[in-house]
Scaffold this active site. Structure first.
Site, PDB file in Angstrom:
ATOM      1  N   GLY A  50       5.435   2.954   5.923  1.00  0.00           N
ATOM      2  CA  GLY A  50       6.210   1.815   5.401  1.00  0.00           C
ATOM      3  C   GLY A  50       6.454   1.827   3.907  1.00  0.00           C
TER       4      GLY A  50
ATOM      5  N   GLY B  36      -2.492   1.413   0.527  1.00  0.00           N
ATOM      6  CA  GLY B  36      -1.761   1.276   1.796  1.00  0.00           C
ATOM      7  C   GLY B  36      -0.569   2.207   1.916  1.00  0.00           C
ATOM      8  N   CYS B  37      -0.821   3.535   1.757  1.00  0.00           N
ATOM      9  CA  CYS B  37       0.297   4.497   1.698  1.00  0.00           C
ATOM     10  C   CYS B  37       0.542   5.283   2.977  1.00  0.00           C
ATOM     11  CB  CYS B  37       0.061   5.484   0.555  1.00  0.00           C
ATOM     12  SG  CYS B  37       0.134   4.713  -1.064  1.00  0.00           S
ATOM     13  N   SER B  38      -0.116   4.902   4.088  1.00  0.00           N
ATOM     14  CA  SER B  38       0.033   5.736   5.287  1.00  0.00           C
ATOM     15  C   SER B  38       1.406   5.587   5.942  1.00  0.00           C
ATOM     16  CB  SER B  38      -1.076   5.438   6.302  1.00  0.00           C
ATOM     17  OG  SER B  38      -0.997   4.085   6.705  1.00  0.00           O
TER      18      SER B  38
ATOM     19  N   LYS C  97      -0.385 -15.091   1.360  1.00  0.00           N
ATOM     20  CA  LYS C  97       0.542 -14.722   0.279  1.00  0.00           C
ATOM     21  C   LYS C  97       0.652 -15.843  -0.764  1.00  0.00           C
ATOM     22  CE  LYS C  97       1.730 -10.575   1.678  1.00  0.00           C
ATOM     23  NZ  LYS C  97       1.391  -9.381   0.878  1.00  0.00           N
TER      24      LYS C  97
ATOM     25  N   GLY D 131       4.439   1.319   1.251  1.00  0.00           N
ATOM     26  CA  GLY D 131       3.501   2.067   0.410  1.00  0.00           C
ATOM     27  C   GLY D 131       3.836   3.550   0.359  1.00  0.00           C
TER      28      GLY D 131
ATOM     29  N   TYR E 208      -0.423 -15.789   7.590  1.00  0.00           N
ATOM     30  CA  TYR E 208       0.123 -14.755   6.698  1.00  0.00           C
ATOM     31  C   TYR E 208       0.695 -15.408   5.436  1.00  0.00           C
ATOM     32  CZ  TYR E 208       3.123 -10.982   4.996  1.00  0.00           C
ATOM     33  OH  TYR E 208       3.733 -10.015   4.205  1.00  0.00           O
TER      34      TYR E 208
ATOM     35  N   LEU F 242      -1.821   4.166  -9.191  1.00  0.00           N
ATOM     36  CA  LEU F 242      -2.596   4.099  -7.959  1.00  0.00           C
ATOM     37  C   LEU F 242      -1.934   3.101  -7.017  1.00  0.00           C
ATOM     38  CD1 LEU F 242      -6.197   4.484  -7.198  1.00  0.00           C
ATOM     39  CD2 LEU F 242      -5.212   2.349  -6.409  1.00  0.00           C
ATOM     40  N   ILE F 243      -1.692   3.534  -5.777  1.00  0.00           N
ATOM     41  CA  ILE F 243      -1.007   2.684  -4.788  1.00  0.00           C
ATOM     42  C   ILE F 243      -1.903   2.546  -3.560  1.00  0.00           C
ATOM     43  CG2 ILE F 243       1.123   2.334  -3.463  1.00  0.00           C
ATOM     44  CD1 ILE F 243       2.396   4.543  -5.307  1.00  0.00           C
TER      45      ILE F 243
END
Length: 314
Positions: free
Chosen positions: A14, A10-12, A158, A16, A154, A7-8
């Site tokens: 880039g 943020g695949c829309s 992280k 992902g 940001y 399962l991944i």
């Protein structure tokens, strides 16, 4: 050898999108990829890139990492809630002088980059622990290891992620569940390009004129230089991620770009922190033109052979 349900998030677009397609098109068909995104209306690029794999080794589900209900209903819709590999990729960027960023905007970054990942891990981890198997992969950043000026919020999100995962990894090991961080440097994606364009045009109310000038006239040009000289592609990051999940003993930290190793090493070389802070200060404010020249040379040197070398986590 790694295989199974992946399962991944943020695949829309880039990174992902690229990881989803790379795994779905695995020659040995070892993976069934469940690619997720917040808004399924943005699926066209992924569907096109997946080609024949779409509907076979790649399926699509809606998932918003910022919503408890969305995460739960997505995982519940998967047969037996069975996920072998979870790849946390969904993330948002934020750039600019802190004085002009509202606390609300900062919270949004943490909601996605930190709590979004925590939410996913909390939902998937109990089943992995029960089965005594699984691999959790988190898309971090070199900014999770080393602060970068004007990326304060940001970077903080992280850093938080790195600390959380460093702590979790110990407990998960006891249950034979692996946890790996992927730490790219600059990556050429639309997300980055658009952000750079937007911030250059913006006004920064609340920040003094000097700070805005340093940001627009010093930081942004250096940043663009670094991107052009050292940037990797989403394919590079996808290949690295595939290597990590296929490794018989995957490493916890995986810097995807070996050109960044010296930058991270600075921090560990001096426990007072002075070395890295002063180096970054000098690079930006005292040696700007020199850095521009260095990056231009580096850009010429990073022929395909060197770039290939920077992909591997080994």
């Amino acid at each position: 050898m790694a295989s199974g349900f992946v399962l991944i998030t943020g695949c829309s677009s880039g990174i992902g999108l690229r990881i989803a397609v790379t795994l779905a098109k695995d020659e040995k068909k070892r993976y069934h990829v469940i690619a997720t995104m917040r808004d399924l209306r943005k699926k066209d690029k992924l569907v096109e890139a997946a080609g024949d794999a779409y509907g076979k080794t790649l399926t699509l589900l809606p998932l918003d990492v910022c919503s408890d209900e969305s995460v739960k209903s997505c995982i519940n819709s998967i047969k037996d809630r069975h996920i072998d590999i979870l790849i946390n990729n969904a993330g948002v960027g934020l750039l600019g002088p802190v004085e002009s960023i509202s606390i609300e905007e900062m919270k949004k970054v943490f909601e996605t980059n930190f709590f979004g990942v925590v939410r996913m891990i909390k939902e998937v981890m109990p089943d992995m622990k029960k089965r005594r198997s699984g691999h959790i992969v988190v898309m971090s950043s070199v900014m999770g290891l080393q602060g970068v000026v004007f990326n304060d919020v940001y970077t903080a999100s992280k850093f938080a992620m790195e600390g959380f995962c460093e702590s979790m990894a110990v407990q998960l090991m006891k249950f034979n569940v692996r946890l790996s961080m992927i730490e790219p440097g600059p990556v050429h994606t639309e997300f980055e390009t658009k952000m750079m364009d937007d911030v250059a045009k913006m006004e920064y109310p609340g920040a003094d004129a000097d700070t805005v000038r340093y940001f627009k006239d010093v930081y942004l040009p250096s940043s663009i230089d670094i991107f052009e000289a050292m940037g990797q592609t989403p394919e590079d990051i996808a290949n690295c991620t595939k290597k990590v999940i296929e490794s018989s003993s995957p490493r916890f930290r995986n810097l995807t770009n070996s050109l960044y190793t010296p930058i991270v090493a600075l921090k560990y070389a001096d426990e007072t922190g002075g070395l890295s802070v002063n180096t970054f200060y000098n690079l930006l404010f005292n040696f700007g033109p020199l850095m521009h020249i260095t990056m231009s040379i580096l850009k010429c040197l990073t022929c395909s052979c060197l770039r290939r070398r920077t992909i591997s986590p080994n």
